[in-house]
Design a protein around this motif. Structure first.
Motif, PDB file in Angstrom:
ATOM      1  N   LEU A 185      10.298 -69.699  65.826  1.00  0.00           N
ATOM      2  CA  LEU A 185       9.653 -69.337  67.084  1.00  0.00           C
ATOM      3  C   LEU A 185       8.945 -70.546  67.688  1.00  0.00           C
ATOM      4  CD1 LEU A 185       7.959 -65.987  65.945  1.00  0.00           C
ATOM      5  CD2 LEU A 185      10.081 -66.218  67.255  1.00  0.00           C
ATOM      6  N   ALA A 186       8.862 -70.566  69.010  1.00  0.00           N
ATOM      7  CA  ALA A 186       8.037 -71.548  69.708  1.00  0.00           C
ATOM      8  C   ALA A 186       6.668 -70.931  69.925  1.00  0.00           C
ATOM      9  CB  ALA A 186       8.666 -71.912  71.047  1.00  0.00           C
ATOM     10  N   VAL A 187       5.628 -71.619  69.483  1.00  0.00           N
ATOM     11  CA  VAL A 187       4.270 -71.080  69.613  1.00  0.00           C
ATOM     12  C   VAL A 187       3.375 -72.111  70.290  1.00  0.00           C
ATOM     13  CG1 VAL A 187       4.530 -69.607  67.590  1.00  0.00           C
ATOM     14  CG2 VAL A 187       3.555 -71.885  67.326  1.00  0.00           C
ATOM     15  N   LEU A 188       2.356 -71.586  70.959  1.00  0.00           N
ATOM     16  CA  LEU A 188       1.400 -72.423  71.681  1.00  0.00           C
ATOM     17  C   LEU A 188       0.077 -72.420  70.934  1.00  0.00           C
ATOM     18  CD1 LEU A 188       1.063 -74.072  74.313  1.00  0.00           C
ATOM     19  CD2 LEU A 188       0.226 -71.984  75.401  1.00  0.00           C
ATOM     20  N   VAL A 189      -0.474 -73.612  70.698  1.00  0.00           N
ATOM     21  CA  VAL A 189      -1.675 -73.752  69.875  1.00  0.00           C
ATOM     22  C   VAL A 189      -2.696 -74.613  70.614  1.00  0.00           C
ATOM     23  CG1 VAL A 189      -2.593 -74.510  67.651  1.00  0.00           C
ATOM     24  CG2 VAL A 189      -0.255 -73.630  67.798  1.00  0.00           C
ATOM     25  N   VAL A 222      -2.950 -67.479  65.815  1.00  0.00           N
ATOM     26  CA  VAL A 222      -2.051 -67.528  66.963  1.00  0.00           C
ATOM     27  C   VAL A 222      -1.920 -66.111  67.498  1.00  0.00           C
ATOM     28  CG1 VAL A 222       0.288 -68.022  67.762  1.00  0.00           C
ATOM     29  CG2 VAL A 222      -0.773 -69.498  66.040  1.00  0.00           C
ATOM     30  N   ALA A 223      -2.370 -65.902  68.719  1.00  0.00           N
ATOM     31  CA  ALA A 223      -2.274 -64.576  69.323  1.00  0.00           C
ATOM     32  C   ALA A 223      -0.816 -64.229  69.600  1.00  0.00           C
ATOM     33  CB  ALA A 223      -3.075 -64.537  70.625  1.00  0.00           C
ATOM     34  N   ALA A 224      -0.526 -62.938  69.657  1.00  0.00           N
ATOM     35  CA  ALA A 224       0.849 -62.501  69.891  1.00  0.00           C
ATOM     36  C   ALA A 224       1.391 -63.043  71.208  1.00  0.00           C
ATOM     37  CB  ALA A 224       0.912 -60.969  69.872  1.00  0.00           C
ATOM     38  N   ASP A 225       0.527 -63.141  72.233  1.00  0.00           N
ATOM     39  CA  ASP A 225       1.015 -63.627  73.527  1.00  0.00           C
ATOM     40  C   ASP A 225       1.086 -65.151  73.595  1.00  0.00           C
ATOM     41  OD1 ASP A 225      -1.655 -64.299  73.680  1.00  0.00           O
ATOM     42  OD2 ASP A 225      -2.078 -63.119  75.471  1.00  0.00           O
ATOM     43  N   ALA A 226       0.760 -65.841  72.473  1.00  0.00           N
ATOM     44  CA  ALA A 226       0.947 -67.294  72.401  1.00  0.00           C
ATOM     45  C   ALA A 226       2.282 -67.645  71.760  1.00  0.00           C
ATOM     46  CB  ALA A 226      -0.195 -67.933  71.610  1.00  0.00           C
ATOM     47  N   VAL A 227       3.063 -66.638  71.386  1.00  0.00           N
ATOM     48  CA  VAL A 227       4.424 -66.861  70.916  1.00  0.00           C
ATOM     49  C   VAL A 227       5.330 -66.914  72.136  1.00  0.00           C
ATOM     50  CG1 VAL A 227       6.337 -65.943  69.560  1.00  0.00           C
ATOM     51  CG2 VAL A 227       3.993 -65.739  68.716  1.00  0.00           C
ATOM     52  N   LEU A 228       5.953 -68.074  72.358  1.00  0.00           N
ATOM     53  CA  LEU A 228       6.703 -68.299  73.587  1.00  0.00           C
ATOM     54  C   LEU A 228       8.124 -67.771  73.528  1.00  0.00           C
ATOM     55  CD1 LEU A 228       5.494 -71.927  74.365  1.00  0.00           C
ATOM     56  CD2 LEU A 228       4.466 -69.732  75.005  1.00  0.00           C
ATOM     57  N   GLY A 229       8.647 -67.528  72.323  1.00  0.00           N
ATOM     58  CA  GLY A 229       9.994 -66.997  72.229  1.00  0.00           C
ATOM     59  C   GLY A 229      10.729 -67.523  71.027  1.00  0.00           C
ATOM     60  N   SER A 230      11.923 -66.996  70.831  1.00  0.00           N
ATOM     61  CA  SER A 230      12.751 -67.380  69.693  1.00  0.00           C
ATOM     62  C   SER A 230      13.436 -68.718  69.944  1.00  0.00           C
ATOM     63  CB  SER A 230      13.809 -66.301  69.450  1.00  0.00           C
ATOM     64  OG  SER A 230      14.711 -66.695  68.431  1.00  0.00           O
ATOM     65  N   LEU A 231      13.618 -69.475  68.858  1.00  0.00           N
ATOM     66  CA  LEU A 231      14.371 -70.728  68.894  1.00  0.00           C
ATOM     67  C   LEU A 231      15.614 -70.615  68.026  1.00  0.00           C
ATOM     68  CD1 LEU A 231      11.410 -73.277  68.501  1.00  0.00           C
ATOM     69  CD2 LEU A 231      12.565 -72.600  70.605  1.00  0.00           C
ATOM     70  N   ALA A 237      21.977 -65.338  70.371  1.00  0.00           N
ATOM     71  CA  ALA A 237      20.543 -65.031  70.265  1.00  0.00           C
ATOM     72  C   ALA A 237      19.796 -65.416  71.530  1.00  0.00           C
ATOM     73  CB  ALA A 237      19.940 -65.740  69.054  1.00  0.00           C
ATOM     74  N   LEU A 238      20.263 -66.463  72.200  1.00  0.00           N
ATOM     75  CA  LEU A 238      19.610 -66.950  73.409  1.00  0.00           C
ATOM     76  C   LEU A 238      20.635 -67.078  74.525  1.00  0.00           C
ATOM     77  CD1 LEU A 238      17.375 -69.747  71.828  1.00  0.00           C
ATOM     78  CD2 LEU A 238      16.587 -67.554  72.728  1.00  0.00           C
ATOM     79  N   PRO A 239      20.224 -66.926  75.775  1.00  0.00           N
ATOM     80  CA  PRO A 239      21.151 -67.087  76.890  1.00  0.00           C
ATOM     81  C   PRO A 239      21.504 -68.552  77.092  1.00  0.00           C
ATOM     82  CG  PRO A 239      18.933 -66.766  77.715  1.00  0.00           C
ATOM     83  CD  PRO A 239      18.868 -66.554  76.221  1.00  0.00           C
ATOM     84  N   PRO A 240      22.615 -68.851  77.779  1.00  0.00           N
ATOM     85  CA  PRO A 240      22.984 -70.253  78.030  1.00  0.00           C
ATOM     86  C   PRO A 240      21.879 -71.053  78.706  1.00  0.00           C
ATOM     87  CG  PRO A 240      24.807 -68.795  78.571  1.00  0.00           C
ATOM     88  CD  PRO A 240      23.638 -67.912  78.264  1.00  0.00           C
ATOM     89  N   PHE A 241      21.067 -70.392  79.540  1.00  0.00           N
ATOM     90  CA  PHE A 241      19.996 -71.088  80.245  1.00  0.00           C
ATOM     91  C   PHE A 241      19.058 -71.792  79.260  1.00  0.00           C
ATOM     92  CE2 PHE A 241      15.737 -71.141  82.202  1.00  0.00           C
ATOM     93  CZ  PHE A 241      16.004 -71.891  83.337  1.00  0.00           C
ATOM     94  N   ALA A 242      18.761 -71.147  78.126  1.00  0.00           N
ATOM     95  CA  ALA A 242      17.879 -71.762  77.129  1.00  0.00           C
ATOM     96  C   ALA A 242      18.492 -73.023  76.547  1.00  0.00           C
ATOM     97  CB  ALA A 242      17.563 -70.765  76.020  1.00  0.00           C
ATOM     98  N   GLY A 243      19.825 -73.102  76.550  1.00  0.00           N
ATOM     99  CA  GLY A 243      20.489 -74.289  76.043  1.00  0.00           C
ATOM    100  C   GLY A 243      20.236 -75.529  76.876  1.00  0.00           C
ATOM    101  N   LEU A 244      19.730 -75.348  78.100  1.00  0.00           N
ATOM    102  CA  LEU A 244      19.432 -76.507  78.947  1.00  0.00           C
ATOM    103  C   LEU A 244      18.146 -77.217  78.532  1.00  0.00           C
ATOM    104  CD1 LEU A 244      20.335 -75.210  82.528  1.00  0.00           C
ATOM    105  CD2 LEU A 244      21.722 -76.581  80.953  1.00  0.00           C
ATOM    106  N   ALA A 245      17.382 -76.613  77.623  1.00  0.00           N
ATOM    107  CA  ALA A 245      16.142 -77.257  77.189  1.00  0.00           C
ATOM    108  C   ALA A 245      16.424 -78.617  76.557  1.00  0.00           C
ATOM    109  CB  ALA A 245      15.404 -76.353  76.195  1.00  0.00           C
TER     110      ALA A 245
END
Length: 426
Positions: A185-189, A222-231, A237-245
């Motif tokens: 997961l991507a998380v914000l800290v 880490v709060a639940a809303d600080a989890v930015l999404g799956s990696l 698992a992820l849409p093609p758009f995420a592949g542009l990262a």
């Protein structure tokens, strides 16, 4: 950027929060900041202090919120503008160019991996707080451990040895694996939490001002809303758009290389034109410049065709790599505009083009930062001129961003049409 001419900067006031400014405005702002950074670049590089002052310069100019939508309080610029800004800043100071480029990539993490509501909330918070983002999702390091708590939220533990901007960031975006399922997961800290400890990697021979270092996390909530999404790299698992990262990050890397190359060419040209010029290698003066009516530097260069040919070759290298990077940036902008409608085939084409652009820029900067020292001659060995910092910065960056695996993917795509595997932005 034109590697043979540099327009005079215009004095430009920072845009107010939420203002929608055009590309020309932001390039003027970037040139102003770059000129400011260039005045003491050598001194700051030699001191190697954490770049708190430099981050403040970026913040005051409005460059930290450049990519944030105007309705969320940012500059409303597109990625094409952001890439150009990174190149301009890197030409003056490669380390600060890397810091800013990493900030742009990481601050867009939620746009790639989170839902629209989460992404909008984080964009508003980031703009309001003028956050400088650091972190990274380096796949070569074991992920951090994210342990679910009974009452909701998580605890973050572990250590990462390579975290961009760790010593100066207001927020860190990092990769962590759930302890129960192993899902990455991507998380914000918030690095101000007492459980976050940043280390000093000040022994690097280049990119000394990029603010990177190791970070240890010890029971950081880490709060639940600080989890930015799956990696997750699992198929579907992820849409093609995420592949542009990853493509976005590769093109930031390319801009950084191009900026360093253009910066050393500009400084080498100025040195060659204004100093008593000597033949590269042996220090022998080029003569008394007997041709009447020509400036001394011009007549001297005319007596050394090797120097002229070398500058010509290096200019071609820089322009060719820049042209490929610009083509890739245009393709990326089109892909980003398609959003969730982006197809796997389109994502693959953009990813391969971005990889090729990064490889071309890396090769160009290696060649240019080495060969400019040859044409400058013995003066390049003087630390007071600081020519070595361009080579050191370029070489350090490419050690962390090797292109060999990417070239293999480009070759596989060319021969068989194989799509590159999902990759995380480094």
């Amino acid at each position: 950027m034109d590697v043979t001419t540099a327009p005079d900067p215009a004095t430009t006031a920072p845009a107010p929060a939420g203002a929608r400014c055009g590309r020309a405005h932001w390039l003027r702002v970037a040139r102003e900041v770059a000129d400011d950074l260039a005045t003491d670049a050598i001194t700051r590089d030699q001191a190697g202090k954490p770049p708190f002052d430099e981050v403040d310069r970026l913040r005051e100019a409005g460059l930290l919120t450049l990519l944030t939508a105007a309705e969320h309080g940012g500059g409303g610029a597109d990625w094409g503008t952001a890439h150009a800004v990174v190149r301009d800043i890197a030409a003056a100071d490669g380390a600060i160019g890397q810091l800013l480029g990493g900030h742009y990539v990481l601050s867009w993490t939620a746009r790639f991996f989170a839902g629209p509501e989460t992404a909008a909330r984080i964009a508003r918070d980031s703009a309001a707080g003028q956050w400088c983002w650091g972190g990274g999702f380096a796949a070569h390091e074991p992920p951090l451990r994210l342990t679910p708590e009974a009452g909701g939220g998580y605890l973050l533990n572990g250590r990462q040895g390579t975290v961009g901007g760790a010593r100066v960031a207001d927020r860190l975006a990092v990769r962590a694996a759930r302890s129960d399922s192993g899902e990455p997961l991507a998380v914000l800290v918030d690095p101000a939490h007492p459980g976050v400890t940043s280390g000093d990697d000040g022994d690097a021979f280049g990119q000394r001002l990029s603010g990177g270092g190791s970070v240890e996390f010890d029971g950081v909530p880490v709060a639940a809303d600080a989890v930015l999404g799956s990696l997750s790299s699992d198929e579907g698992a992820l849409p093609p758009f995420a592949g542009l990262a990853a493509a976005t990050a590769r093109l930031v890397s390319a801009q950084l290389c191009l900026g360093i190359a253009e910066g050393v060419l500009a400084e080498a040209r100025e040195y060659t034109r204004t100093r008593e010029y000597t033949r590269a290698g042996d220090g022998t003066p080029l003569g008394d410049y007997p041709v009447v009516g020509l400036p001394a530097w011009q007549d001297g260069l005319a007596q050394d065709p090797h120097v002229l040919v070398t500058y010509g070759e290096l200019t071609v290298d820089a322009r060719a790599a820049a042209a490929l990077a610009d083509q890739a940036v245009a393709a990326l902008d089109e892909g980003l505009a398609r959003g969730e409608d982006l197809t796997d085939d389109e994502c693959a084409e953009i990813s391969v083009l971005a990889t090729a652009a990064e490889a071309a820029a890396a090769r160009a900067v290696h060649d240019i930062t080495t060969r400019t020292l040859d044409v400058i001659g013995p003066g390049a060995a003087s630390s007071r001129h600081g020519f070595d910092r361009f080579w050191r910065n370029a070489r350090t960056h490419t050690l962390y961003h090797p292109v060999a695996h990417g070239l293999r993917q480009v070759g596989d795509y060319f021969l068989s049409g194989a799509h590159p595997p999902f990759a995380l932005p480094a």
